[in-house]
Scaffold this motif. Structure first.
Motif, PDB file in Angstrom:
ATOM      1  N   SER A 175       6.029   3.638   2.423  1.00 52.47           N
ATOM      2  CA  SER A 175       5.374   2.935   1.311  1.00 52.47           C
ATOM      3  C   SER A 175       5.823   1.479   1.220  1.00 52.47           C
ATOM      4  CB  SER A 175       5.678   3.662  -0.005  1.00 52.47           C
ATOM      5  OG  SER A 175       5.222   2.894  -1.099  1.00 52.47           O
ATOM      6  N   GLN A 176       4.830   0.580   0.946  1.00 47.25           N
ATOM      7  CA  GLN A 176       5.122  -0.823   0.652  1.00 47.25           C
ATOM      8  C   GLN A 176       5.061  -1.093  -0.852  1.00 47.25           C
ATOM      9  OE1 GLN A 176       2.070  -2.495   3.396  1.00 47.25           O
ATOM     10  NE2 GLN A 176       3.754  -3.722   4.202  1.00 47.25           N
ATOM     11  N   GLY A 177       4.932  -0.027  -1.605  1.00 50.75           N
ATOM     12  CA  GLY A 177       4.801  -0.184  -3.037  1.00 50.75           C
ATOM     13  C   GLY A 177       3.349  -0.485  -3.411  1.00 50.75           C
TER      14      GLY A 177
ATOM     15  N   VAL B   7       4.634   6.309  -4.485  1.00 49.15           N
ATOM     16  CA  VAL B   7       5.927   6.375  -3.782  1.00 49.15           C
ATOM     17  C   VAL B   7       6.564   4.999  -3.770  1.00 49.15           C
ATOM     18  CG1 VAL B   7       7.085   6.918  -1.616  1.00 49.15           C
ATOM     19  CG2 VAL B   7       5.112   8.277  -2.343  1.00 49.15           C
ATOM     20  N   ALA B   8       7.852   4.988  -4.057  1.00 48.89           N
ATOM     21  CA  ALA B   8       8.573   3.723  -4.133  1.00 48.89           C
ATOM     22  C   ALA B   8       8.585   3.018  -2.784  1.00 48.89           C
ATOM     23  CB  ALA B   8       9.999   3.963  -4.617  1.00 48.89           C
ATOM     24  N   GLU B   9       8.669   1.721  -2.860  1.00 48.15           N
ATOM     25  CA  GLU B   9       8.684   0.900  -1.652  1.00 48.15           C
ATOM     26  C   GLU B   9       9.882   1.272  -0.771  1.00 48.15           C
ATOM     27  OE1 GLU B   9       8.812  -3.237  -2.463  1.00 48.15           O
ATOM     28  OE2 GLU B   9       8.781  -3.842  -0.345  1.00 48.15           O
ATOM     29  N   GLY B  10       9.638   1.404   0.566  1.00 41.54           N
ATOM     30  CA  GLY B  10      10.716   1.697   1.513  1.00 41.54           C
ATOM     31  C   GLY B  10      10.944   3.166   1.783  1.00 41.54           C
TER      32      GLY B  10
ATOM     33  N   GLU C  53      13.605   4.133   5.893  1.00 39.64           N
ATOM     34  CA  GLU C  53      13.247   3.793   7.271  1.00 39.64           C
ATOM     35  C   GLU C  53      14.437   3.990   8.195  1.00 39.64           C
ATOM     36  OE1 GLU C  53      11.310   0.036   7.724  1.00 39.64           O
ATOM     37  OE2 GLU C  53      11.536   0.004   9.908  1.00 39.64           O
ATOM     38  N   LYS C  54      15.648   3.640   7.776  1.00 44.30           N
ATOM     39  CA  LYS C  54      16.845   3.826   8.608  1.00 44.30           C
ATOM     40  C   LYS C  54      17.105   5.304   8.889  1.00 44.30           C
ATOM     41  CE  LYS C  54      21.802   2.844   8.836  1.00 44.30           C
ATOM     42  NZ  LYS C  54      22.115   4.191   9.297  1.00 44.30           N
ATOM     43  N   SER C  55      16.943   6.144   7.854  1.00 44.97           N
ATOM     44  CA  SER C  55      17.162   7.582   8.041  1.00 44.97           C
ATOM     45  C   SER C  55      16.168   8.169   9.031  1.00 44.97           C
ATOM     46  CB  SER C  55      17.056   8.310   6.694  1.00 44.97           C
ATOM     47  OG  SER C  55      18.041   7.862   5.805  1.00 44.97           O
ATOM     48  N   VAL C  56      14.933   7.672   8.980  1.00 46.14           N
ATOM     49  CA  VAL C  56      13.913   8.140   9.919  1.00 46.14           C
ATOM     50  C   VAL C  56      14.301   7.766  11.345  1.00 46.14           C
ATOM     51  CG1 VAL C  56      11.525   7.843  10.668  1.00 46.14           C
ATOM     52  CG2 VAL C  56      12.044   8.150   8.245  1.00 46.14           C
ATOM     53  N   ARG C  57      14.747   6.519  11.528  1.00 42.74           N
ATOM     54  CA  ARG C  57      15.130   6.076  12.874  1.00 42.74           C
ATOM     55  C   ARG C  57      16.332   6.876  13.395  1.00 42.74           C
ATOM     56  NH1 ARG C  57      12.197   1.790  14.331  1.00 42.74           N
ATOM     57  NH2 ARG C  57      11.292   0.449  12.704  1.00 42.74           N
ATOM     58  N   ASP C  58      17.293   7.191  12.526  1.00 39.42           N
ATOM     59  CA  ASP C  58      18.444   8.015  12.929  1.00 39.42           C
ATOM     60  C   ASP C  58      17.992   9.405  13.368  1.00 39.42           C
ATOM     61  OD1 ASP C  58      20.762   6.701  10.417  1.00 39.42           O
ATOM     62  OD2 ASP C  58      20.149   5.958  12.391  1.00 39.42           O
TER      63      ASP C  58
END
Length: 663
Positions: free
Chosen positions: A563-565, A536-539, A512-517
């Protein structure tokens, strides 16, 4: 500079590219935009020279204004720890010097293609009032696709104005130095033209025209010796192509191309069959101008003749008087008559002679010959045969008469004039030209229609631009106020396609951080949605919209699903009642005496229970107890929907029951 060093926390040095007179060039990786770049860092011995630093920054800023496909782009400039640096486009390939060594001989068509790209770039720089001053193959790069790019625009200014001399750099540049620069004069656009001519010479022959043991000896040759003929090394080179070299490298500026654009136009048609029989170019400054001397008019002939005649008359009269004194009167009369007759005859003959002298010495009437469409030299010869002189020469544009040929004469053909009369001529300066206007900022389609109606050939090159609206002209390859012939002129406009676009990156697997960057760095509007996923793994990013490779622009909307897992399934407790039977067995006790009575006693059963559900494993003991009679037990299983539980009952080490339980 050490490998791994980060400039401005962004450009990580990964290797070396080369170096020059005033800077080192390193390969670096842009950590933000994830691309390789070239970083030019000012040499250590220039860092305390404030004038050089100021020029370095000024010329770097000027270079950022040069946007052209054949000019290395400048991305950034800065300073860190007293290191002045410029971040430029990294061109993966080789410089033109290495290319010539690796590929010589080079086909003529490839030579003209390379030079056309170079000329196009230099012409764009001159249009922006930037003179390169240090054009040489080492400053011209060719990438793996054959695209030519020029670097170091403007940096040469700082080097030329500093008092520090870098011998190796000077030796590399002096081979391409113009005569006026070699004399210490100021560089002009035509100085770049001379350097371009030397580069073309090297492309055709594989070496430079002048060489020597020192930079001074080479510089002297540039303004003392004529550039050797390229046909001396390759007789197959067309004369028209050699003429481009000769005109570009003329010693006198007046004999050179007036602009890079003019040189490019000439080079474009150098391999054309129409120019196969073109004569060798000779600089006009090498030719002596023929001077026509005015004839000296004959004066005083008549008056002198008359004076002589009168003198003879007086002498004859005196002689006649002296003779008559000694003769008789009659004889005197007869002789006087004879003398008078002879005098009259002599006077008559003298008058006829004087008349013929005057008639022959006076200019005769001649008709002006037809000299239309002749060259100046041809007309001079024809007029001389008619004893006429070449008068005043003027020039005028004409679409029918070839350049350098006579349009008309004054007096006109057929008119009668006296010999030695000057005949004025009007020479054709070629087809009529117009002053080209500045069309930057105007609508390309409107300009295209307007110029097409004037017989211009109009071409378009698209380029993104953050400040110029789509469809408007960013730049043109013909300078404003340049005199051009519409019919023979092709103009190329660089047209804005609007804001620069970029391809959507594959964000699958990003955090999520990489997406926001990524959204912030590219000025996008991002929406994040979260969903359960078993794959897909959570996060991590599960999907994205738009898809990878879609062209985006600043301000565009994108959305990603993270993904939330796996989704949690609620479990419930399932109870099952089970009857466990008791198996009897007896045990005999004795007091130890033979005569003592024996007595029997029941032995309890050992029960072990195993279960398997959300909280227990079948291999682990769930309960363990003893029974002495049949017993009913209740087992609780924690199970999810659709999941089965299991149990196993062991009595005295023997499994007596095993089964499954469903919700």
């Amino acid at each position: 500079m050490e490998m791994g060093t980060k400039l401005n926390g962004r450009y990580k040095i990964t290797g070396t590219v080369g170096g020059g007179g005033m800077a080192h060039v390193y390969l670096a990786h842009d950590l933000i935009l994830d691309r390789d770049v070239a970083v030019k860092v000012l040499r250590y011995d220039f860092r305390d020279d404030q004038d050089t630093i100021r020029r370095f920054k000024r010329e770097a800023l000027a270079a950022t204004e040069l946007v052209h496909p054949n000019i290395v782009s400048v991305y950034d400039i800065g300073e860190e720890n007293n290191n002045q640096y410029i971040v430029m486009e990294y061109v993966k390939g080789m410089d033109l010097k290495k290319y010539i060594h690796a590929n010589f001989p080079i086909p003529y068509q490839k030579v003209t293609d390379i030079m056309n790209q170079v000329l196009s770039a230099v012409n764009a720089a001159h249009h922006n009032r930037i003179i390169h001053r240090d054009l040489k193959p080492q400053n011209i790069l060719i990438d793996e696709s054959g695209v030519v790019k020029i670097t170091d625009f403007g940096i040469a200014v700082a080097l030329s104005q500093t008092s520090i001399t870098q011998t190796n750099s000077l030796l590399g540049s002096v081979h391409y130095l113009s005569p006026e620069q070699a004399r210490g004069g100021m560089a002009t656009n035509q100085s770049d033209v001379y350097s371009l001519g030397i580069i073309l010479y090297e492309l055709l022959t594989g070496h430079v025209p002048f060489d020597g043991e020192s930079a001074v000896s080479i510089a002297l040759k540039h303004f003392q010796e004529t550039v050797p003929s390229v046909k001396k090394y390759d007789q197959r080179i067309p004369q028209a192509l050699e003429n481009v070299v000769l005109k570009a490298t003329a010693k006198e500026v007046a004999d050179r191309y007036t602009s890079v654009y003019e040189m490019q136009n000439d080079l474009t048609s150098a391999l054309s069959a129409d120019r196969r029989d073109e004569p060798k170019y000779t600089p006009s400054s090498m030719m002596e101008t023929t001077k026509v001397l005015e004839p000296i008019p004959v004066a005083g002939i008549i008056s002198k003749g008359e004076a002589k005649t009168k003198g003879n008359q007086q002498s004859d009269s005196k002689q006649l008087k002296n003779n008559t004194k000694s003769d008789e009167v009659q004889m005197k009369k007869n002789k006087r008559r004879k003398v008078l007759l002879w005098i009259l005859l002599a006077l008559s003959l003298l008058s006829v002679g004087v008349f013929f002298i005057i008639a022959n010495s006076a200019p005769k009437d001649v008709n002006v010959p037809n000299i239309t469409d002749m060259t100046e030299n041809e007309a001079t010869k024809v007029l001389s045969e008619k004893k006429l002189l070449l008068g005043k020469i003027t020039k005028e544009a004409n679409n029918e008469i070839e350049e350098g040929h006579i349009i008309r004469s004054k007096p006109e053909m057929g008119l009668s004039v006296k010999e030695n009369t000057p005949i004025d001529i009007v020479l054709s300066s070629g087809e009529k030209t117009v002053e080209f206007l500045d069309y930057t900022g105007k609508s390309y389609e409107e300009v295209r229609v307007e110029l097409s109606e004037q017989n211009f050939t109009v071409k378009r090159e698209d380029q993104s631009n953050d400040t110029v609206d789509s469809g408007l002209i960013i730049s043109q390859d013909i300078n404003e106020n340049e005199e051009v012939n519409p019919k023979d002129t092709t103009v190329t406009f660089t047209v804005s396609t609007g804001q620069a676009g970029f391809e959507m990156r594959d964000l699958i697997g990003y955090s999520e951080k990489s997406v926001r960057d990524y959204v912030n760095d590219n000025g996008l509007n991002g929406t994040i949605i979260k969903e359960y996923s078993n794959e897909v793994a959570e996060g991590q990013v599960l999907s994205q919209n738009p898809a990878k490779g879609t062209v985006l622009y600043g301000g565009a909307d994108i959305s990603v699903v993270i993904s939330q897992g796996p989704e949690a399934i609620l479990a419930k407790t399932v109870s099952k009642k089970i009857a466990v039977s008791y198996e009897e067995s007896e045990e005999t006790n004795s007091s130890g005496n033979s005569d003592e009575s024996k007595e029997s006693q029941l032995i309890p059963n050992s029960i072990t229970i195993y279960i398997e559900d959300q909280e227990h494993n079948l291999g682990t003991v769930y309960q363990q107890f003893e029974i002495s009679e049949d017993t009913e037990i209740e087992l609780d299983f924690v199970l999810q929907e659709g999941e089965k539980g299991r149990y196993k009952i062991v009595r005295d080490g023997e499994t007596i029951e095993e089964d499954e339980v469903t919700p």
